[in-house]
Design an enzyme around this catalytic site. Structure first.
Site, PDB file in Angstrom:
ATOM      1  CD  GLU A 417     -17.249 -37.858  17.969  1.00 27.79           C
ATOM      2  OE1 GLU A 417     -17.091 -37.659  19.178  1.00 27.79           O
ATOM      3  OE2 GLU A 417     -18.339 -38.142  17.459  1.00 27.79           O
ATOM      4  CD  GLU A 493     -17.767 -43.897  18.833  1.00 31.40           C
ATOM      5  OE1 GLU A 493     -18.848 -43.396  19.209  1.00 31.40           O
ATOM      6  OE2 GLU A 493     -16.684 -43.309  18.910  1.00 31.40           O
TER       7      GLU A 493
HETATM    8  C1  GAL Z   1     -19.417 -40.686  19.699  1.00 26.48           C
HETATM    9  C2  GAL Z   1     -18.083 -40.419  20.328  1.00 26.48           C
HETATM   10  C3  GAL Z   1     -17.915 -41.145  21.633  1.00 26.48           C
HETATM   11  C4  GAL Z   1     -19.125 -40.985  22.479  1.00 26.48           C
HETATM   12  C5  GAL Z   1     -20.307 -41.496  21.754  1.00 26.48           C
HETATM   13  C6  GAL Z   1     -21.591 -41.310  22.508  1.00 26.48           C
HETATM   14  O1  GAL Z   1     -19.760 -39.651  18.873  1.00 26.48           O
HETATM   15  O2  GAL Z   1     -17.046 -40.749  19.484  1.00 26.48           O
HETATM   16  O3  GAL Z   1     -16.798 -40.638  22.270  1.00 26.48           O
HETATM   17  O4  GAL Z   1     -19.307 -39.646  22.760  1.00 26.48           O
HETATM   18  O5  GAL Z   1     -20.474 -40.782  20.565  1.00 26.48           O
HETATM   19  O6  GAL Z   1     -21.596 -41.847  23.748  1.00 26.48           O
END
Ligand code: GAL
Length: 961
Positions: A417, A493
């Protein structure tokens, strides 16, 4: 102390990565060169800003007797040494004016002495190594300044040979909470300053290598490995006795080997022998490529069943000891997880040794995130400002050089990010030049210009399906679009495990199994970052009085902070199990499919069991033929009969991460129809003094509500639609889906009114007509309770007809009632042992289960709806003597019991806010709303929504004991 404000930029605010240090090199746990750990108690002084004190403390002879002690590795804010942890997700907790930081810059001066061990070899150099210091440090040895560094989760070394003394040596560090580096470290986690990883003095004998680089590829076509160890700064030989290798460093040796994979983490012990140092190596042969649009290791496509791991311990923060690191990996292996993304920085280096040993694919991510610039539309983003590029390159180099000798690391990630920009391109180019044998990842630039993989976070199932078909929305630039469309796809993620959830894992998994391009993903995230707290049990953002914070968004893991697996982890284990066991083509038969990427099933035993109403009838071994990855076979247990059949795949031998008998996968099949409850009709209601009696039930004549069932007092039985919204119900502002948790509250579903329209005692039934609706709206649920009885059985049929324009799903639909607190023992036949919801129910195993009501609760750090059991045929609540109540469902139902109401649960902010009352509150639900993943990702899939629609459901109650 007076200060002069000048225009000169102090070192901690300039953009440079540091000064005075050595070039980065490989980390290794041990060699025959002596080393001295400088962990332990250090003297510590905290100042409120960066230059409140001068640097005289670094001079030998300084009297620090009035200072307190802190433990290194550690964070001073967690040791009662002043200050407190602070949590923000995206936002910088200081004004954004890069590279400047606030004047209020907590500064920890650290001091310790040490004596050199006797017998250090003559000659050579010595090096001081810092494996992790947040956010920066200036270093002195014996009063001489060595330099300074930034890059909190990266190693930094200084040559100190000529400064070391035979007697006592004085090591001093000045650590600032904030530095220019903080702009590059805006990860979603606690801000935790301190020397949080090891400090070591390493002797570098004459003739020791400066560095080395192990290349160990595997050619699946001929089964040969090629080993080449580059040795920098010394002559060296590579010894690998098991393969008979004794070759000069730098020379390739090719010969038949067993390859390394996460499923078969075959390591060969070797040694790099140089005139000055012998370094043990653990070699894993493997080759990773992108071929035909998919990631392949050793010639085969693999599927990431991954997890994002931050370093976290509920007492020591990011200072994570070796036992805990190993525990994380053992838990991962036990739960079928095969991959880790080291979100969002290189982990403690020893963690990667463990990944090599235990077998995990690793995406090693650089310590880089500038997310806080997103709200500024990425103005002044350091990754697109060349003045910062040296700092970015320094970070890339420190990661790659430190971790380049690990078989487990197959992908480098530029960071997380950060938007997009030239700095990232420079990092990518440098990494490619230095290590072309691994793949490159970065999610934040959708053009994928610099990387080898198309990676996304939190896409919907529908989008993943499109991507799987290589039919996603085109990227504006045709060339880049074609390049990206040809790339493999992963989700770095997905499935946000905040609170109850994540929901929808099974549906993602099916897409990964259907589309070759979809190579799995990494659940967000491994562990809740809740700090042990005397009042709250676990603390989250805001609990330390932070001015800006993001609450419990920091608690979004598959493990609770104390590393107890949450239901989300149990569900994930089931969803990703590497063997699929399901009903076969005929009653009693099973289909077994090998879902491993590389191995057969020879390491597993298969066992069947046959139960009737929860009682074991028989069990035995099941012969499953050898199956190659992807192959299936139908197998039949050597017994037959109606009832519940379960087949388990268990480890045939002990492994380093679980013992023989550990269940890897399971499946069930029911043969014959489950018994339906006997009807409860025929008896007639009898009016008495203010009551109506019907079979074993006694009702309030005015309200029609049951007051007793046999000898058991029943409180407040009525329709219930409310649940304490989960984090996923509440959703995140940036998600497009409607946030039902908020809508439900706006509508007032937590304060429904129950209007009584009629109590009708007829020939064969007591009928109670009501309308259940929230104040202020014209929505409602016409609800009719029809009570019947036969002998000692009391039947209830509930009919619900929605009125008005219900545009939101219902949280739940069922009945709720209170029993006296003594009825705290639960037994049920249905899904268990853990909680389940419509889209988190893969791991619910049918059977007979028994738990105390207290043990039915799932301790989410921020309390919320939890604890439902799926597919329940009947449930009983009993006191110590066996007296109690039994409820059988006309159809399988959802069963929940707790010592507080949903309203009380809803009001709780921390675990101790849940206080047991005088009742056990029981919910028997006809249906419940799914969970989804909307606290960061998509909401509940349509098939798991509980839309308001006419419904009828029934139960038969009887008193026990
Ligand atoms: C993503 C980020 C993580 C965490 C997650 C939400 O956007 O990369 O670090 O913030 O969302 O928990």
């Amino acid at each position: 102390m007076s200060r002069t404000v000048t225009d000169a930029t102090p070192w901690y605010e300039d953009m440079s990565p540091g000064s005075g240090g050595l070039a980065p090199r490989s980390w290794y746990a041990a060699s025959d060169a002596p080393r001295v750990s400088l962990n332990g108690d250090w003297a510590f002084r905290l100042s409120p800003d960066a230059d409140a004190e001068d640097a005289s403390f670094a001079q030998p002879g300084f009297d620090a007797s009035a200072w307190r002690a802190v433990e290194v590795p550690g964070h001073w804010v967690l040791q009662g040494a002043g200050g407190a942890p602070a949590y923000t997700n995206v936002v910088y907790p200081f004004p954004v004016d890069p590279p400047r930081v606030p004047s209020e810059n907590p500064t920890g001066d650290h001091l310790r002495t040490f004596t050199l061990p006797a017998g250090l070899p003559e000659g050579g150099e010595s090096v001081l190594r810092f494996d992790g210091v947040e956010s920066c440090a200036r270093v002195w040895l014996n009063g001489q300044e060595l330099g300074d560094f930034k890059g909190s989760r990266l190693p930094h070394e200084f040559a100190v040979g000529d400064l070391l003394r035979a007697g006592e040596n004085v090591l001093a560090l000045r650590v600032h909470a904030w530095s220019s580096g903080s702009y590059l470290e805006d990860q979603d986690q606690w801000w935790l300053p301190g020397i949080f990883r090891d400090v070591t003095l390493l002797h570098r004998p004459q003739g020791a290598p400066r560095d080395f680089f192990v290349h160990a590829g595997y050619d699946h076509r001929d089964g040969c490995g090629t080993l080449r160890v580059e040795c920098d700064g010394a002559e060296g030989r590579v010894l690998l006795p098991e393969l008979g290798i004794d070759a000069p460093a730098g020379e390739p040796v090719t010969l038949p080997v067993e390859p390394w994979t996460a499923e078969t983490p075959r390591l060969y012990d070797a040694e790099l022998v140089t005139p000055g140092e012998r370094i043990p190596l653990r070699i894993g042969f493997r080759t990773v490529v992108v071929e035909d649009g998919v990631i392949k290791v050793n010639g085969r496509r693999l599927l990431f069943r991954g997890v994002n791991r931050h370093e976290f311990h509920p007492e020591t923060g990011r200072a994570v000891d070796a036992r805990t690191m190993r525990r994380d990996l053992v838990l991962m292996k036990q739960h079928n997880i095969n991959a880790v993304r080291t979100s969002h920085y290189p982990p403690h280096p020893a963690f990667l040794d463990l990944c090599d040993e235990l077998g995990l694919w690793v995406i090693d991510e650089c310590d880089l995130e500038t997310h806080g610039f997103v709200d500024l539309e990425w103005r002044n983003n350091p990754v697109d400002d060349e003045r910062w590029t040296p700092a970015l390159l320094d970070r890339a180099e420190r990661m790659v050089e430190r971790d380049k000798n690990h078989a487990s690391v197959i992908i480098w990630s530029l960071g997380n990010e950060c938007g997009s920009g030239r700095g990232l391109t420079a990092m990518a180019a440098w990494i490619r030049g230095r290590d072309p044998e691994r793949l490159l990842h970065y999610e934040g630039d959708l053009s994928c210009e610099d990387v080898d993989l198309y990676s996304r976070m939190y896409p919907t199932h529908a989008e993943v399906e499109l991507i799987g078909r290589r039919a996603e929305e085109p990227w504006a630039d045709a060339e880049l679009d074609a390049r990206r469309r040809a790339m493999p796809f992963i989700m770095c993620e997905y499935a946000h495990a905040m609170g109850n959830g994540p929901g929808g894992l099974s549906e993602y998994q099916r897409l990964f199994e259907r589309y070759e391009r979809c190579q799995g993903g990494f659940v967000w995230e491994w562990i809740d970052h809740g700090f042990a707290h005397p009042e709250h049990v676990f603390a989250y953002g805001g609990d330390f009085g932070e001015e800006l914070h993001d609450g419990n968004f920091v608690c979004d893991g598959l493990l609770f902070p104390d590393r107890t697996p949450s239901p989300g982890l149990v569900e994930y284990k089931k969803v990703i199990e590497p063997v699929r066991i399901g009903p076969g083509s005929s009653a009693g038969a099973f289909t077994v499919t090998n879902g491993y990427d590389f191995t057969g099933l020879g390491h597993l035993d298969f066992v069947w069991s046959h139960e009737v109403e929860g009682v074991l009838v028989d069990s035995g071994a099941l012969a499953v033929p050898e199956l190659a990855p992807g192959a299936s076979a139908e197998v039949v247990p050597d017994a037959a009969g109606d009832g519940l059949w379960t087949v388990r795949a268990v480890l045939a031998e002990d492994t380093v991460w679980a013992g023989r008998g550990h269940v890897v996968a399971w499946g069930q099949a029911e043969v014959g129809a489950p018994a339906a409850p006997a009807p409860a009709t025929g008896a007639r209601p009898v009016r008495g003094e203010g009551v109506i009696a019907l079979g074993p039930g006694v009702f309030d004549a005015a309200t029609g509500a049951p007051v007793r069932l046999g000898d058991v007092a029943v409180e407040g039985l009525r329709l219930d639609v409310w649940r304490a919204p989960t984090d996923n119900d509440n959703g995140a502002p940036w998600q497009p889906d409607e946030r039902y948790g908020l809508r439900w509250r706006e509508l007032g579903l937590h304060r429904m009114r129950h209007r009584l329209d009629a109590v009708e005692a007829a020939e064969d039934a007591l009928t109670v007509r009501t309308r259940v609706a929230p104040a202020g709206w014209d929505l409602g649920l016409r609800t009719t309770y029809r009570w019947t009885a036969a002998g000692d059985r009391l039947g209830l049929t509930v009919s619900v007809v929605p009125e008005g324009d219900w545009r939101v799903p219902l949280p739940r639909l069922g009945i709720r009632f209170g029993l006296p607190a003594a009825f705290g023992g639960a037994r049920w036949f249905g899904g268990g042992p853990g909680e389940a919801y419509p889209d988190t129910r893969a791991a619910a195993m049918l059977g007979l289960w028994e738990r105390d009501v207290d043990a039915l609760q799932t301790p989410y750090v921020r309390p919320q709806e939890n604890g439902a059991r799926a597919d329940v045929r009947w449930a009983e609540l009993t006191d110590g003597s066996g007296a109690g109540l039994r409820a059988e469902g006309g159809a399988p139902f959802w069963f929940t019991a707790r010592r507080w109401t949903s309203e009380q649960l809803d009001a709780a902010e921390h675990l101790p806010d849940q206080v047991a009352g005088e009742h056990v509150w029981v919910n028997l639900d006809h249906a419940v709303q799914g969970i989804g993943s909307q606290s960061c990702g998509p909401g509940v899939l349509p098939e798991h929504r509980l839309d308001a629609a006419p419904a009828e459901f029934s139960f038969v109650f009887s008193a026990l004991g």
